[in-house]
Design a protein around this motif. Structure first.
Motif, short mmCIF file in Angstrom:
data_model
loop_
_atom_site.label_atom_id
_atom_site.label_comp_id
_atom_site.label_asym_id
_atom_site.label_seq_id
_atom_site.Cartn_x
_atom_site.Cartn_y
_atom_site.Cartn_z
N VAL A 19 -24.34 -26.15 20.79
CA VAL A 19 -23.21 -25.82 19.84
C VAL A 19 -22.84 -24.37 20.11
O VAL A 19 -23.84 -23.76 19.86
CB VAL A 19 -23.45 -26.19 18.28
N GLU A 20 -21.68 -24.16 20.53
CA GLU A 20 -21.18 -22.88 20.71
C GLU A 20 -20.49 -22.16 19.64
O GLU A 20 -19.80 -22.81 19.16
CB GLU A 20 -20.42 -22.55 21.98
N GLY A 21 -20.61 -20.78 19.61
CA GLY A 21 -19.83 -20.33 18.53
C GLY A 21 -19.30 -18.78 19.20
O GLY A 21 -20.15 -18.31 20.05
N ILE A 22 -18.50 -17.96 18.41
CA ILE A 22 -18.17 -16.72 18.85
C ILE A 22 -18.68 -15.86 17.73
O ILE A 22 -18.44 -16.09 16.40
CB ILE A 22 -16.66 -16.63 19.17
N ALA A 23 -19.12 -14.82 18.09
CA ALA A 23 -19.65 -13.59 17.21
C ALA A 23 -19.28 -12.34 17.55
O ALA A 23 -19.05 -12.27 18.87
CB ALA A 23 -21.08 -13.75 16.83
N ARG A 24 -19.05 -11.59 16.38
CA ARG A 24 -18.57 -10.20 17.06
C ARG A 24 -19.76 -9.30 16.53
O ARG A 24 -20.42 -9.49 15.71
CB ARG A 24 -17.40 -9.78 15.95
N GLN A 68 -20.78 -11.33 5.41
CA GLN A 68 -21.76 -10.10 5.30
C GLN A 68 -23.17 -10.85 5.01
O GLN A 68 -24.24 -10.79 5.75
CB GLN A 68 -21.53 -9.59 4.08
N SER A 69 -23.36 -12.15 4.39
CA SER A 69 -24.37 -12.84 4.33
C SER A 69 -24.86 -13.75 5.52
O SER A 69 -25.90 -14.28 5.53
CB SER A 69 -24.33 -13.84 3.07
N ARG A 70 -23.87 -13.83 6.29
CA ARG A 70 -24.08 -14.66 7.40
C ARG A 70 -24.46 -13.82 8.46
O ARG A 70 -24.50 -14.41 9.77
CB ARG A 70 -22.65 -15.61 8.02
N ARG A 71 -24.52 -12.46 8.59
CA ARG A 71 -24.93 -11.82 9.69
C ARG A 71 -26.21 -12.20 10.01
O ARG A 71 -27.06 -12.57 9.32
CB ARG A 71 -24.97 -10.25 9.32
N PHE A 72 -26.44 -12.11 11.67
CA PHE A 72 -27.80 -12.36 11.90
C PHE A 72 -27.93 -11.47 13.07
O PHE A 72 -27.11 -10.82 13.68
CB PHE A 72 -28.08 -13.89 12.49
#
Length: 173
Positions: A19-24, A68-72
């Motif tokens: 499963v792919e996703g885009i992150a900044r 903010q809480s989903r940062r990894f």
């Protein structure tokens, strides 16, 4: 692109669906890059958007506080391919890891609650005791799920992997 990053992304089993996703990239530290998943276009346009805080508020439940809480963080070795702040990348998680995590988080507590209620009902034939059995089974299931989630995290099974840099026009599907 950094040769190490290129080899790492190629060495992942390409036959395993991800499963792919885009992150900044929102912050860079020595050896680490902090990422924030991009908000999908559907967020803020659903029927519940008024109650979830997606209208730009900054309080609890707002998009800003949720992101903010989903940062990894992701490994960011130094070199020419090092990730930079503001960059968009594609990350992926193996489908099997997501299925394990979902079964552990939702399936096992539900199964334990039903079993606890069923055992209490068959043993005592009392509705109040059956409810206690459901509650005890749920508590047990949640405890096992928490321990299992910790094990998944320690093994790195549910950790996102760097796949590639995102194209400027690339979005999640």
């Amino acid at each position: 692109m950094n040769a190490t990053r290129e080899i790492a992304s190629m060495s992942q089993d390409s036959s395993t669906p991800m499963v792919e996703g885009i992150a900044r990239v929102v912050r860079v530290e020595p050896g680490w890059a902090w990422l924030e998943p991009e908000q999908t276009t559907s967020c803020g346009s659903c029927a519940s958007s008024a109650s979830c805080g997606s209208h730009g508020a900054t309080g609890i439940g707002s998009v800003a506080s949720r992101l903010q809480s989903r940062r990894f963080r992701l490994d960011n070795p130094p070199g020419p391919g090092e990730l930079r702040e503001g960059e968009r990348i594609v990350v992926g998680v193996h489908n099997s890891a997501l299925l394990k995590a979902a079964a552990l988080a939702y399936g096992f507590p539900l199964l334990a609650a039903l079993c606890g209620g069923g055992v209490a009902q068959s043993a005592y034939e009392s509705d109040p005791l059956s409810m206690l059995g459901v509650a005890a089974g749920l508590a047990f299931g949640l405890l096992v799920a928490r321990i299992g989630a910790h094990r998944l995290a320690v093994r790195g099974e549910a950790t996102p992997h760097f796949l590639r840099r995102a194209r400027p026009d690339e979005t999640c599907k």
